[in-house]
Design an enzyme around this catalytic site. Sequence first.
Site, mmCIF file in Angstrom:
data_model
loop_
_atom_site.group_PDB
_atom_site.id
_atom_site.type_symbol
_atom_site.label_atom_id
_atom_site.label_comp_id
_atom_site.label_asym_id
_atom_site.label_seq_id
_atom_site.Cartn_x
_atom_site.Cartn_y
_atom_site.Cartn_z
ATOM 1 C CD GLU A 184 36.513 33.738 40.218
ATOM 2 O OE1 GLU A 184 35.980 34.646 39.561
ATOM 3 O OE2 GLU A 184 37.674 33.366 40.055
ATOM 4 C CG HIS A 218 46.948 36.567 44.459
ATOM 5 N ND1 HIS A 218 46.993 37.870 44.004
ATOM 6 C CD2 HIS A 218 46.404 35.835 43.476
ATOM 7 C CE1 HIS A 218 46.494 37.914 42.776
ATOM 8 N NE2 HIS A 218 46.133 36.693 42.428
#
Lengths: 390, 397
Positions: free
Chosen positions: B133, B202
């Site tokens: 990322e 998450h």
Amino acid sequence: MAAAALLRRIPAARAPATAFMAARPISDSTAALTIKTSVPFTSHLVDPPSRDVTTTPAELVTFFRDMSLMRRMEIAADSLYKAKLIRGFCHLYDGQEAVAVGMEAAITRSDSIITAYRDHCTYLARGGDLVSAFSELMGREAGCSRGKGGSMHFYKKDANFYGGHGIVGAQVPLGCGLAFAQKYKKEDTATFALYGDGAANQGQLFEALNISALWKLPAILVCENNHYGMGTAEWRAAKSPDYYKRGDYVPGLKVDGMDVLAVKQACKFAKDHAVANGPIVLEMDTYRYHGHSMSDPGSTYRTRDEISGVRQERDPIERVRKLLFTHDLATAAELKDMEKEIRKQVDDAIAKAKESSMPDTSELFTNVYKKGFGVESFGPDRKELRASLP
Amino acid sequence: MAAAASSALHAVGAVASAKPRSAAPAVARRRSVRVAAAAKGGPGSSGRGRMVARSAVAAKADEAAAAAGSKSGGHELLLFEALREALIEEMNLDPTVCVIGEDVGHYGGSYKVTKGLAEMFGDLRVLDTPIAENSFTGMGVGAAMKGLRPVVEGMNMGFLLLAYNQISNNCGMLHYTSGGQFKIPIVIRGPGGVGRQLGAEHSQRLESYFQSIPGLQMVACSTPYNAKGLMKAAIRSENPVVLFEHVLLYNLKEKIPDEEYICCLEEAEMVRPGEHVTILTYSRMRYHVMQAAKTLVNKGYDPEVIDIRSLKPFDLHTIGNSIKKTHRVLIVEECMRTGGIGASLRSAIIDNFWDYLDAPIMCLSSQDVPTPYASTLEDATVVQPAQIVAAVEQICQ
């Protein structure tokens, strides 16, 4: 021959320059000249380029002038910092000039360069001018980033110079993004993403290199290895100090970064490679005379002998000066005159920059968003200027 | 073009700040002004002609109105399909738009937002990245500096924390530190929010982390209509935009217009006009609020529900007009209480509309805890409709 040798020994101060210099002006010839690099290239996964570099007398003189200008600028910046006209962080490039100048000689302004915070000289090499550089350092409106960036944020969009970044290593993914855009737009140009030996240990470099290799991007990662990551020597920071090999599956080349001709040769080689085959890593073996920044004396982690030793044996400007003498392209007096002229150029630029005003307070809110949006245009009544200054 | 757009905005202001009356006519009037402005641009117009379409319709009083406003029947689709439609349209219009993310290409996207795009546009425009990322976000920023318009996907918004330095320092600040030389027209998008027992890592809500970054714009979509409109506007914006989607909203179904439209990035959406209290919300909590609204209406309350959509900057115009009418504010958000969007919104309202408030601003947020796995605990973490009803009752005492 003897007369010429005699002439060179007369100090410029005692003899009027013009009378003796009429004999042979400083060379501006563009005849090809081949010079061998000081040390051979070391390579990883690729055949190194030849040690014979083609140049011209005019180019060598330009190298001398450009590097001397950079050297003078950085030394002047040192004085300005001590006079508290430059504040914050100021990272000086003196000693490393050959990398900026050699790279520029090998590429065009359509190629892109991105570097970290030691960016003053790279800005000059890309066509930046002294006044905007000093103005930016002093936080004035006439600065290249309008006084809002400072020493670590020099940019020149029209010359494809993408800065100027303070966070170590973060510019390398940006550089690979530039290379991606070049490939996307089918430009046949390359991006040189510069970083230091300290940044070479950042994970994002390896991530970006992986992606660049996968997508065959024209990215050249250039490690300016000045052997110290601020106060930490390379052997204390890197298990493997062979930065040119760190690419693993990506080819690499180790270059004497104090030899401007070697840098030029390596960069040309790298650009051709990158445009055809994808990423390549260059390691420039170079050295900085100053400390990491102006707050670092630079002598607590290395000896003064080491610094003066490098200055005596490997200084990039002195190397070119010797070349100019050896090939009879300029005399000592001419070069001294050039240096005087450069000194004046720099002093004039500083004077001009000092006259420039500080940015207007309204500049605080410009360029936060494109189109002056944000704090300026929206408020409960959709009128302008909702920002209130403290 | 620009003059027409800004005069349209001022016209809206004049209408909306008039004496309180039923909000429906005001909304309809607003829409008709905007559609006229948008019609000048029209679909398929290129370059700066598209500017006018930017101020196109945002508000709709109820679902039927949007379809009724469109010329043909409209078509029904799910929210993730609306996002995809927006991407396809923009990628067809502008060759510099590309999509970068994990599994966006051959896999079709983990939430199917980019399904089929790789086949349509090729591997150079729909790029599968390794799990990196920090660097691929940085590469997106670098590509934007050089003239591309990347859409960077975080497979889950929470993963973008790894790219925080790139988003904050480079994406947000480069326009400023370069003195305006570089613009970063990047879109960073991805699903976030509390899902169905996905676990703490998450279930992140990054809007509270990103809200301080100067130079960023943040929007949150909540319906297929505004998802498509906001995605298109975000791609066309010259500023970096973070588009917050929600894991639980991807399968919402709605009928959206066939013709091209855009939602204004900086505008809030009037979901349900009312008189008694202004409820400000966004993303998934909009649905909890609307559920609570049903109960509230049965109890005799008339809440005005506004989906703020624009998390940075806040649409203080729409919000202010509502507060001037109702004098009571409830904020319902999914962010955590500390340092959330609600905290900033509360401050902004107090700074600007203190004189109009008859009661303290209430803010219902998620608890300041990592999201637990157990379903009962997870439900207790986020705001539930019953709590919203109780809060309105308390405010309206």
